[in-house]
Design a protein around this motif. Structure first.
Motif, PDB file in Angstrom:
ATOM      1  N   PHE A  34       6.701   2.068  10.023  1.00  0.00           N
ATOM      2  CA  PHE A  34       6.825   2.735  11.323  1.00  0.00           C
ATOM      3  C   PHE A  34       7.199   4.207  11.283  1.00  0.00           C
ATOM      4  O   PHE A  34       6.771   4.966  12.146  1.00  0.00           O
ATOM      5  CB  PHE A  34       7.867   2.001  12.190  1.00  0.00           C
ATOM      6  CG  PHE A  34       7.540   0.563  12.424  1.00  0.00           C
ATOM      7  CD1 PHE A  34       6.578   0.201  13.352  1.00  0.00           C
ATOM      8  CD2 PHE A  34       8.168  -0.428  11.707  1.00  0.00           C
ATOM      9  CE1 PHE A  34       6.257  -1.129  13.557  1.00  0.00           C
ATOM     10  CE2 PHE A  34       7.856  -1.769  11.901  1.00  0.00           C
ATOM     11  CZ  PHE A  34       6.898  -2.111  12.835  1.00  0.00           C
ATOM     12  N   ALA A  35       8.043   4.609  10.340  1.00  0.00           N
ATOM     13  CA  ALA A  35       8.677   5.928  10.490  1.00  0.00           C
ATOM     14  C   ALA A  35       7.984   7.064   9.746  1.00  0.00           C
ATOM     15  O   ALA A  35       8.227   8.219  10.048  1.00  0.00           O
ATOM     16  CB  ALA A  35      10.135   5.851  10.061  1.00  0.00           C
ATOM     17  N   THR A  36       7.133   6.751   8.775  1.00  0.00           N
ATOM     18  CA  THR A  36       6.525   7.863   8.039  1.00  0.00           C
ATOM     19  C   THR A  36       5.236   8.316   8.721  1.00  0.00           C
ATOM     20  O   THR A  36       4.666   7.582   9.532  1.00  0.00           O
ATOM     21  CB  THR A  36       6.165   7.464   6.593  1.00  0.00           C
ATOM     22  OG1 THR A  36       5.287   6.352   6.661  1.00  0.00           O
ATOM     23  CG2 THR A  36       7.381   7.104   5.794  1.00  0.00           C
ATOM     24  N   GLN A  37       4.814   9.501   8.366  1.00  0.00           N
ATOM     25  CA  GLN A  37       3.513   9.947   8.852  1.00  0.00           C
ATOM     26  C   GLN A  37       2.460   9.117   8.127  1.00  0.00           C
ATOM     27  O   GLN A  37       2.608   8.838   6.948  1.00  0.00           O
ATOM     28  CB  GLN A  37       3.323  11.435   8.529  1.00  0.00           C
ATOM     29  CG  GLN A  37       4.333  12.321   9.205  1.00  0.00           C
ATOM     30  CD  GLN A  37       4.323  12.125  10.711  1.00  0.00           C
ATOM     31  OE1 GLN A  37       3.281  11.997  11.319  1.00  0.00           O
ATOM     32  NE2 GLN A  37       5.507  12.079  11.314  1.00  0.00           N
ATOM     33  N   LEU A  38       1.423   8.737   8.805  1.00  0.00           N
ATOM     34  CA  LEU A  38       0.409   7.815   8.286  1.00  0.00           C
ATOM     35  C   LEU A  38       1.081   6.541   7.768  1.00  0.00           C
ATOM     36  O   LEU A  38       1.253   6.334   6.576  1.00  0.00           O
ATOM     37  CB  LEU A  38      -0.416   8.475   7.178  1.00  0.00           C
ATOM     38  CG  LEU A  38      -1.337   9.590   7.635  1.00  0.00           C
ATOM     39  CD1 LEU A  38      -2.049  10.198   6.450  1.00  0.00           C
ATOM     40  CD2 LEU A  38      -2.357   9.089   8.640  1.00  0.00           C
ATOM     41  N   ARG A  39       1.501   5.732   8.717  1.00  0.00           N
ATOM     42  CA  ARG A  39       2.216   4.499   8.393  1.00  0.00           C
ATOM     43  C   ARG A  39       1.316   3.539   7.592  1.00  0.00           C
ATOM     44  O   ARG A  39       0.098   3.602   7.701  1.00  0.00           O
ATOM     45  CB  ARG A  39       2.647   3.811   9.684  1.00  0.00           C
ATOM     46  CG  ARG A  39       3.611   4.625  10.506  1.00  0.00           C
ATOM     47  CD  ARG A  39       3.661   4.155  11.929  1.00  0.00           C
ATOM     48  NE  ARG A  39       2.356   4.231  12.567  1.00  0.00           N
ATOM     49  CZ  ARG A  39       1.829   5.347  13.044  1.00  0.00           C
ATOM     50  NH1 ARG A  39       2.496   6.474  12.952  1.00  0.00           N
ATOM     51  NH2 ARG A  39       0.641   5.341  13.601  1.00  0.00           N
ATOM     52  N   GLU A  85      10.603   2.106   7.344  1.00  0.00           N
ATOM     53  CA  GLU A  85      10.051   3.456   7.135  1.00  0.00           C
ATOM     54  C   GLU A  85       8.572   3.389   6.750  1.00  0.00           C
ATOM     55  O   GLU A  85       7.773   4.198   7.217  1.00  0.00           O
ATOM     56  CB  GLU A  85      10.853   4.188   6.057  1.00  0.00           C
ATOM     57  CG  GLU A  85      12.309   4.344   6.475  1.00  0.00           C
ATOM     58  CD  GLU A  85      12.878   5.698   6.197  1.00  0.00           C
ATOM     59  OE1 GLU A  85      12.396   6.340   5.270  1.00  0.00           O
ATOM     60  OE2 GLU A  85      13.816   6.093   6.917  1.00  0.00           O
TER      61      GLU A  85
END
Lengths: 342, 422
Positions: A300-305, A297
């Motif tokens: 890769f998966a959150t906004q603004l990794r 997460e």
């Protein structure tokens, strides 16, 4: 004049098979001789190891060093060239805690929650996995009716993709799932199993055991079948009780296999991700959020990794796995030494 | 020897022809809420008949692929040629400028200009694509359940409290598990936040700490999850910012009131059919306004494409007035195209409920607050939404008190802003 040695029957066929093999050997013989002349006999070992080392270097060592380099950088850019060197800041951020037991006191509270969850998961899952695998292997080693069928039944989940495993159990355990349907049929109130912290955790442990137990059972079963039967016969003639035979014969002789299983289960448990991610998504809240999901997460998966932070967390996780592997090697060697002394 | 040469030549010709075919390929990454994937496929088949040199490949993927995997592909300078995306502004550096490539840039400016800024880097006049649909967040009520319970559906100016009270009464009377549900989405949560007076944008254009408006609704929201008014299933069902919708619960008649948005209309029309009556209700009111959020999905060209001219041809075709009209009428989506909107739409449905719901959402567009209109073009919107979802669901799961969740939200957003280097 030499007398010709009579050829054994069927050697014509064998000769025919050997023709392409000899041809191939002949083709590589000349270049290999040239290499040996250049490298010497000692260098040939390195020459033969080279392909393996290249693959290991490209697919294991290189990614490790790249990952380490990422852990020393900050920002959201993906390419290393575009990232800023921040030294050990990412590690400092992960370890910025006033009390490691209380994740809420840490800057990266989710990381420490994931570490705590993973630790609990490992303790529970490894213990139960070993126990169930051993018991199942012992049962499957006995003279059972349709023994091959039962062996296949226990091994079958291993063949399933982790995503399929997660989905199957989600359909069983969700609010409108099969389990609640069955409970309702028996007059019980439906329950939201996956929304309860404890049940969701138990489900994560249970499902991962169900999915992988067959593989470890197979390893233990192979170990059990390698134990000479005459040992049990001798013990029986001496009037040894079955429980004593288990502790004194089965367990010590099964120990090499058991050690392999323990370490494999441990490593796999630390890396747990796929089936639990599909089953619970890390919820409810963060109660089944494990280290690999945190890394996924964050990276890769959150906004603004934050690939740097994810890389730092994965390096730390890698270190734990290295320690576990070293323990396996140490235990393996010590048991080998004990075996050779005997 | 001759045979070998012939085989090698054939192989080379094969390679060349396959490369030539690749040159005309245009790959589209597309996700669907309803039937729009099938409609698009039909439209693209017609395009390919008109343009035999261009082969359009439609990759239907899940929404999570667009949210989680596409950004990584884009960062790596890879990805499809065209994609349907909702996080338009924050990724605008990856979109191709179609201005020099499209047949008539003025047509694009005139018809899609209002939303052009949502999908281009700040300060540029780039044409990145167009909105395949304009969405407006809003509520849906299960009318049959209200009627059976003998409870009146709250009116236009009803507040969130009014809806909660009515939904609880209906759920209790009809033995429905959940009175209300709101999608696990920061975008959805922001509608009521704004209605309670929230403002996410600081004076410097960067995210401001959560204010009293946000806190007021979040407190109510977490309380409703705790007392069972709001479905716990949706919000505690995952960690992180993973999206979860409650549409299936509404479709299955398990939910009295569902706060989602206009994109659900075709979905409900198809799946609910005549099982029960449902109505769209607009957005409930807070002390400051009765706003929902606007937004939608945009079709954007990716700047890493190898075939920009072909991509522009596909985009020109899909943005054509007659095509946008047909797409919107068949999918029951609200279009962004000014010309289509001006001439009116004849939605292809016999479902009077769907027609009424679409009209309700068109009317709800009039009650959007200025901030709600501004947020889709704000760079940090998705950052705020992500932090909101992650921490509010932890508070909803009882892992931390709301005060601490709010502190964490502010800290998470600050860390993201710092990480971005902007």
């Amino acid at each position: 004049m030499k007398a010709e040695t009579p050829r054994p029957a069927g050697s014509g066929f064998g000769e025919a098979i050997m023709v392409p093999v000899r041809l191939a050997m002949g083709l590589v013989d000349a270049p290999l001789r040239w290499v040996q002349r250049k490298l010497g006999l000692g260098g040939m070992a390195a020459f033969f190891l080279l392909p393996n080392m290249l693959i290991f270097g490209i697919f294991v060592l290189l990614p490790f060093f790249i990952n380490f380099a990422y852990s020393m950088t900050g920002g959201t850019a993906l390419f290393l060239d575009d990232r800023t060197f921040v030294g050990t800041d990412q590690y400092a951020r992960l370890f910025d805690c006033s009390n490691y037991i209380d994740p809420n006191s840490c800057t990266e509270d989710t990381f420490w929650t994931a570490v705590g969850n993973t630790a609990w998961f490992v303790v529970l899952q490894v213990t139960l996995m070993i126990l169930f695998s051993l018991v199942t292997a012992l049962i499957l080693n006995r003279e059972l009716m349709a023994r091959s069928f039962w062996r296949a039944v226990f091994f079958f989940p291993v063949l399933l993709s982790p995503v399929v495993v997660g989905l199957i159990w989600k359909w069983i355990l969700q609010r409108q799932g099969l389990l609640n349907f069955a409970l309702y049929g028996f007059g019980f109130e439906p329950y939201t199993w996956l929304n309860d912290r404890n049940w969701a955790f138990a489900a994560a442990v249970g499902v991962s055991i169900w999915a992988h137990m067959g593989f470890y059972t197979l390893i233990l079963l192979a170990g059990l079948q390698a134990i000479p039967k005459d040992l049990y016969e001798a013990a029986e003639m001496d009037g040894t009780r079955p429980a004593r035979a288990f502790w004194r014969i089965t367990l010590p002789l099964l120990m090499p296999n058991l050690l392999v299983v323990i370490v494999l289960v441990l490593i796999r448990a630390v890396q747990i991700f796929d089936e639990v991610y599909v089953l619970t998504g890390g919820g409810p809240g963060t109660s089944t959020l494990y280290l690999t999901q945190y890394i996924y997460e964050t990276g890769f998966a959150t906004q603004l990794r934050n690939p740097g932070l994810a890389a730092a967390a994965s390096i730390l996780m890698g270190m734990v796995l290295v320690v576990l592997t070293l323990i396996q090697l140490g235990l393996g060697r010590s048991s080998e030494k004990k075996g050779s002394r005997k | 020897m001759t045979k070998t040469r012939t085989m090698l030549a054939a192989f080379a010709v094969g390679l060349l022809t396959s490369t030539a075919a690749m040159a005309g390929d245009v790959r589209i990454m597309w996700y669907s809420d309803g039937v729009e994937g099938e409609v698009l496929k039909d439209l693209l088949n017609r395009f390919m008949k008109e343009n035999p040199g261009i082969n359009v490949i439609l990759d239907n993927v899940s929404y999570s692929v667009v949210r989680e995997q596409l950004p990584v592909q884009l960062e790596a300078g890879d990805g499809p040629d065209i994609a349907r995306v909702t996080n338009l502004k924050a990724q605008s550096q990856h979109w191709l400028d179609l201005r020099p490539l499209v047949a008539d840039a003025a047509y694009w400016d005139t018809n899609f200009g209002d939303q052009a800024d949502w999908m281009r880097p700040d300060g540029s006049n780039q044409i990145s694509g167009f909105m395949t649909q304009i969405t407006i967040a809003g509520g849906f009520a299960n009318k049959t359940l209200f009627d059976q319970a003998g409870v009146a559906i709250p009116g236009k100016d009803a507040t969130w409290d009014d809806w909660a009270k009515a939904a609880r009464q209906v759920a209790e009377s009809q033995q429905v598990p959940f009175p209300m549900a709101l999608d696990r989405s920061g975008h959805r949560l922001s509608g009521p936040n704004l209605s309670y007076g929230a403002n996410y944008i600081g004076a410097d254009g960067k995210p401001a700490p959560l204010d009293e408006g946000s806190k007021a609704f979040l407190e109510k929201f977490v309380g409703w999850i705790a007392d069972g008014t709001m479905s716990k299933d949706v919000w505690v069902s995952a960690a992180g910012s993973t999206y979860r919708a409650a549409a299936d619960d509404f479709i299955n008649g398990q939910l009295v009131y569902y706060y989602s948005g206009s994109w659900q209309v075709p979905n409900f029309s198809t799946k609910i059919g005549s099982n029960f009556d449902w109505v769209a209700t607009g957005s409930p009111c807070g002390p400051a306004s009765c706003t929902g959020m606007t937004g939608g999905a945009g079709l954007v060209a990716i700047k890493y494409t190898k075939n920009p001219e072909d991509v522009a041809k596909v985009m020109d075709y899909l943005a054509r007035e007659d095509i946008v009209k047909e797409f919107s009428e068949r999918t029951l989506f609200l279009p962004a195209h000014k010309g289509v909107l001006a001439k009116g739409l004849d939605f292809k449905t016999d479902d009077a409920q769907a027609q009424a719901a679409l009209n309700e959402f068109v009317a709800a567009a009039g009650s959007l607050s200025d901030l709600a209109r501004k947020l889709p073009g704000w760079h940090w919107a998705d950052t705020v939404y992500g932090a909101l979802v992650t921490r509010v669901s932890q508070a909803a799961a009882g892992e931390m008190p709301l005060d601490e969740a709010v502190t964490r939200i502010d800290a998470d957003i600050q860390a993201k802003v710092k990480d971005s280097g902007l």
